[in-house]
Design a protein around this motif. Structure first.
Motif, PDB file in Angstrom:
ATOM      1  N   ARG A  11       7.775  -7.029  -9.868  1.00  0.00           N
ATOM      2  CA  ARG A  11       6.626  -6.313  -9.321  1.00  0.00           C
ATOM      3  C   ARG A  11       5.925  -7.182  -8.273  1.00  0.00           C
ATOM      4  O   ARG A  11       6.123  -8.403  -8.227  1.00  0.00           O
ATOM      5  CB  ARG A  11       5.658  -5.918 -10.432  1.00  0.00           C
ATOM      6  CG  ARG A  11       5.205  -7.070 -11.301  1.00  0.00           C
ATOM      7  CD  ARG A  11       4.435  -6.606 -12.529  1.00  0.00           C
ATOM      8  NE  ARG A  11       3.989  -7.748 -13.325  1.00  0.00           N
ATOM      9  CZ  ARG A  11       2.887  -8.462 -13.096  1.00  0.00           C
ATOM     10  NH1 ARG A  11       2.103  -8.141 -12.054  1.00  0.00           N
ATOM     11  NH2 ARG A  11       2.554  -9.477 -13.855  1.00  0.00           N
ATOM     12  N   PRO A  12       5.096  -6.559  -7.435  1.00  0.00           N
ATOM     13  CA  PRO A  12       4.400  -7.325  -6.395  1.00  0.00           C
ATOM     14  C   PRO A  12       3.355  -8.266  -6.996  1.00  0.00           C
ATOM     15  O   PRO A  12       2.777  -7.995  -8.059  1.00  0.00           O
ATOM     16  CB  PRO A  12       3.711  -6.244  -5.554  1.00  0.00           C
ATOM     17  CG  PRO A  12       4.358  -4.957  -5.946  1.00  0.00           C
ATOM     18  CD  PRO A  12       4.810  -5.119  -7.351  1.00  0.00           C
ATOM     19  N   ALA A  21       3.168  -0.882  -2.243  1.00  0.00           N
ATOM     20  CA  ALA A  21       3.325   0.454  -2.819  1.00  0.00           C
ATOM     21  C   ALA A  21       3.484   1.512  -1.731  1.00  0.00           C
ATOM     22  O   ALA A  21       2.753   1.531  -0.736  1.00  0.00           O
ATOM     23  CB  ALA A  21       2.122   0.789  -3.693  1.00  0.00           C
ATOM     24  N   SER A  22       4.446   2.404  -1.933  1.00  0.00           N
ATOM     25  CA  SER A  22       4.658   3.481  -0.967  1.00  0.00           C
ATOM     26  C   SER A  22       4.936   4.773  -1.707  1.00  0.00           C
ATOM     27  O   SER A  22       5.331   4.769  -2.868  1.00  0.00           O
ATOM     28  CB  SER A  22       5.838   3.160  -0.037  1.00  0.00           C
ATOM     29  OG  SER A  22       7.069   3.295  -0.724  1.00  0.00           O
ATOM     30  N   ARG A  23       4.735   5.873  -1.019  1.00  0.00           N
ATOM     31  CA  ARG A  23       5.161   7.160  -1.561  1.00  0.00           C
ATOM     32  C   ARG A  23       6.684   7.226  -1.542  1.00  0.00           C
ATOM     33  O   ARG A  23       7.349   6.374  -0.964  1.00  0.00           O
ATOM     34  CB  ARG A  23       4.584   8.323  -0.748  1.00  0.00           C
ATOM     35  CG  ARG A  23       3.076   8.365  -0.689  1.00  0.00           C
ATOM     36  CD  ARG A  23       2.584   9.763  -0.304  1.00  0.00           C
ATOM     37  NE  ARG A  23       3.288  10.350   0.823  1.00  0.00           N
ATOM     38  CZ  ARG A  23       2.897  10.269   2.094  1.00  0.00           C
ATOM     39  NH1 ARG A  23       1.809   9.588   2.397  1.00  0.00           N
ATOM     40  NH2 ARG A  23       3.587  10.856   3.066  1.00  0.00           N
ATOM     41  N   SER A  24       7.228   8.252  -2.145  1.00  0.00           N
ATOM     42  CA  SER A  24       8.667   8.472  -2.095  1.00  0.00           C
ATOM     43  C   SER A  24       9.117   8.556  -0.639  1.00  0.00           C
ATOM     44  O   SER A  24       8.445   9.160   0.204  1.00  0.00           O
ATOM     45  CB  SER A  24       9.013   9.769  -2.833  1.00  0.00           C
ATOM     46  OG  SER A  24      10.375  10.097  -2.674  1.00  0.00           O
ATOM     47  N   THR A 173      -6.714   1.445  -4.223  1.00  0.00           N
ATOM     48  CA  THR A 173      -6.887   2.824  -3.771  1.00  0.00           C
ATOM     49  C   THR A 173      -6.055   3.029  -2.514  1.00  0.00           C
ATOM     50  O   THR A 173      -6.029   2.171  -1.620  1.00  0.00           O
ATOM     51  CB  THR A 173      -8.362   3.141  -3.492  1.00  0.00           C
ATOM     52  OG1 THR A 173      -9.106   2.964  -4.698  1.00  0.00           O
ATOM     53  CG2 THR A 173      -8.533   4.583  -3.021  1.00  0.00           C
ATOM     54  N   THR A 174      -5.387   4.165  -2.441  1.00  0.00           N
ATOM     55  CA  THR A 174      -4.520   4.476  -1.307  1.00  0.00           C
ATOM     56  C   THR A 174      -5.293   5.254  -0.252  1.00  0.00           C
ATOM     57  O   THR A 174      -6.418   5.709  -0.486  1.00  0.00           O
ATOM     58  CB  THR A 174      -3.313   5.302  -1.778  1.00  0.00           C
ATOM     59  OG1 THR A 174      -3.771   6.547  -2.322  1.00  0.00           O
ATOM     60  CG2 THR A 174      -2.529   4.553  -2.846  1.00  0.00           C
ATOM     61  N   GLY A 406       7.830   0.901  -5.923  1.00  0.00           N
ATOM     62  CA  GLY A 406       7.716  -0.527  -5.691  1.00  0.00           C
ATOM     63  C   GLY A 406       6.669  -1.232  -6.515  1.00  0.00           C
ATOM     64  O   GLY A 406       6.495  -2.448  -6.373  1.00  0.00           O
ATOM     65  N   ILE A 407       5.965  -0.508  -7.401  1.00  0.00           N
ATOM     66  CA  ILE A 407       4.920  -1.152  -8.207  1.00  0.00           C
ATOM     67  C   ILE A 407       5.536  -1.844  -9.422  1.00  0.00           C
ATOM     68  O   ILE A 407       5.164  -2.963  -9.771  1.00  0.00           O
ATOM     69  CB  ILE A 407       3.847  -0.131  -8.630  1.00  0.00           C
ATOM     70  CG1 ILE A 407       3.148   0.410  -7.382  1.00  0.00           C
ATOM     71  CG2 ILE A 407       2.832  -0.762  -9.579  1.00  0.00           C
ATOM     72  CD1 ILE A 407       2.114   1.471  -7.661  1.00  0.00           C
ATOM     73  N   THR A 408       6.453  -1.180 -10.088  1.00  0.00           N
ATOM     74  CA  THR A 408       7.287  -1.822 -11.103  1.00  0.00           C
ATOM     75  C   THR A 408       8.735  -1.506 -10.756  1.00  0.00           C
ATOM     76  O   THR A 408       9.063  -0.387 -10.369  1.00  0.00           O
ATOM     77  CB  THR A 408       6.974  -1.316 -12.521  1.00  0.00           C
ATOM     78  OG1 THR A 408       7.157   0.101 -12.575  1.00  0.00           O
ATOM     79  CG2 THR A 408       5.555  -1.672 -12.930  1.00  0.00           C
ATOM     80  N   ILE A 409       9.601  -2.498 -10.887  1.00  0.00           N
ATOM     81  CA  ILE A 409      11.015  -2.345 -10.555  1.00  0.00           C
ATOM     82  C   ILE A 409      11.841  -2.735 -11.774  1.00  0.00           C
ATOM     83  O   ILE A 409      11.574  -3.761 -12.422  1.00  0.00           O
ATOM     84  CB  ILE A 409      11.390  -3.208  -9.336  1.00  0.00           C
ATOM     85  CG1 ILE A 409      10.606  -2.723  -8.106  1.00  0.00           C
ATOM     86  CG2 ILE A 409      12.889  -3.164  -9.070  1.00  0.00           C
ATOM     87  CD1 ILE A 409      10.727  -3.625  -6.903  1.00  0.00           C
TER      88      ILE A 409
END
Length: 415
Positions: A11-12, A21-24, A173-174, A406-409
């Motif tokens: 994780r980062p 972190a990104s959307r799909s 927050t995004t 990308g938050i948890t891998i």
């Protein structure tokens, strides 16, 4: 009995998580993706779109290998770290409407999918399954959890309630005003309580991510067959999932937009609908269905309400009670000639989080001829269809929450 395991996530680091972190990947337009990668070197999009580095479109095995390379670079640069101990991860999202979703990121069993402990409600496409399996096999990791849902459970709820009283490992927050929180669950007593609680649950349902689940199952079979020392406990026998209680699941409808009336005039089309629906012309009044088996239709500048005549339509199973199936059975297939809901170029979809006015505007602009609005399916409908071994038509549900990649891998390959 569901097997839901803790795992060691990659994780980062804390100060980079909001940047990673990104959307799909598919949810961005090409312009949006390029903009984010231009100005954010930490975006997970750089990993899943490795051709950007060389300003070249890359596909197939070459792309898969470059994805793996970019991932290793993020690790080498210490943008990513790997937890030393196996953990569960409590993940909470509060969206811009102030709706809250809270669940657990964990490793679910591919065998549970095979034995129907984890049940599906959608069909999958063989070519997509195989393509994604090969992708996973090369890259060796999964960064986007499958969304699973389980019956509300007091034990899990109470453990989560205790955990979220502490400071979150991540809080960010995004730009679309969603706030994300992640807590590591490292206390062995809490881990045991969660694991045992899931073991008492007979059935878990896939809410979103059917192709990712089926591909992970195929991968498990593939790697097991090539491993002479296979024991069934290897990481490849599991796939990363986000498990939330049924009460937290939010289901929206997908509206249908059709490009023509298949040769019917407006008047002829309405006459064809009359045996099946009680039709009311609502004029320019925007109309959305308020309960199951009611539909809205926008045609030639006017809204119509369509109420199913239940005396003419027989419900033989859970699928035939689903509004998306009713629309297909009565209108889309026999009248409009749309048989392949996935691939027919005459139909498009607009999910219910987008206003019905969007459907109206696309028809008014001449892109489409007619639009249909549906009432959202329920969790019980989804479960009943899965329990009966049936599958929903494509684009029957738009389900939240939507997690960031990308938050948890979850790693299952050799690194």
């Amino acid at each position: 009995m569901a097997i839901i395991k803790p795992f060691r996530a990659v994780r980062p680091i804390r100060d980079k998580v909001s940047l990673v972190a990104s959307r799909s990947y598919q949810s961005y337009t090409e312009e949006e993706r390029n903009s984010r990668m231009n100005y954010n070197p930490y975006s997970f999009l750089h990993i899943v779109n490795p051709g950007y580095k060389y300003q070249k479109e890359i596909s197939g095995e070459e792309r898969y290998q470059l994805v793996r390379n970019r991932y290793l670079e993020f690790i080498e640069e210490e943008t990513f770290i790997k937890d030393e101990d196996t953990c569960y991860y409590v993940y909470k999202i509060i969206n811009r409407e102030q709706e809250s979703f809270c669940g657990i990121i964990a490793a679910a069993s591919a065998d549970d999918y095979a034995t129907n402990v984890i049940k599906k409600h959608e069909d999958t496409l063989t070519n997509r399954e195989t393509t994604f399996k090969e992708y996973l096999k090369t890259v060796g990791f999964n960064a986007e959890p499958v969304l699973l849902t389980y019956p509300d459970n007091d034990t899990i709820k109470n453990v989560i309630g205790t955990i979220i009283e502490e400071r979150a490992e991540y809080e960010f927050t995004t730009t679309n005003r969603e706030t994300h929180y992640v807590w590591k669950v490292t206390d062995q007593k809490q881990i045991t309580r969660i694991q045992q609680a899931f073991q008492s649950i007979e059935t878990i349902y896939i809410a979103d991510g059917h192709h990712r689940t089926s591909s992970s199952f195929l991968l498990a079979q593939d790697l097991a067959s090539s491993n002479p020392q296979h024991q069934g406990t290897e990481n490849y026998n599991f796939f990363m999932s986000y498990l939330i209680p049924e009460s937290d699941l939010k289901i929206y409808e997908f509206n249908r937009l059709i490009k023509d009336l298949n040769g019917f005039s407006k008047e002829e089309f309405l006459i064809q609908l009359d045996p099946w629906f009680r039709i009311e012309n609502r004029g320019i009044e925007v109309y959305k269905p308020s309960k199951p088996h009611h539909f809205s239709m926008y045609l030639d500048g006017e809204f119509y309400s369509l109420y199913l005549r239940k005396t003419n339509y027989e419900f033989k199973n859970a699928l035939e009670e689903l509004d998306a199936q009713i629309l297909y059975t009565i209108i889309l297939d026999p009248l409009l000639g749309i048989k392949d809901l996935r691939n027919d170029s005459r139909i498009e979809y607009s999910h219910g989080k987008e206003d019905i006015v969007l459907v109206k505007s696309k028809i008014d602009q001449g892109e489409f001829k007619v639009g249909f609005g549906l009432f959202p399916a329920t969790v019980d409908q989804m479960k009943n269809i899965a329990d009966q071994g049936l599958t929903m038509p494509p684009k029957s549900t738009y389900i939240e929450p939507k997690l960031r990649s990308g938050i948890t891998i979850y790693e299952f390959g050799d690194f």
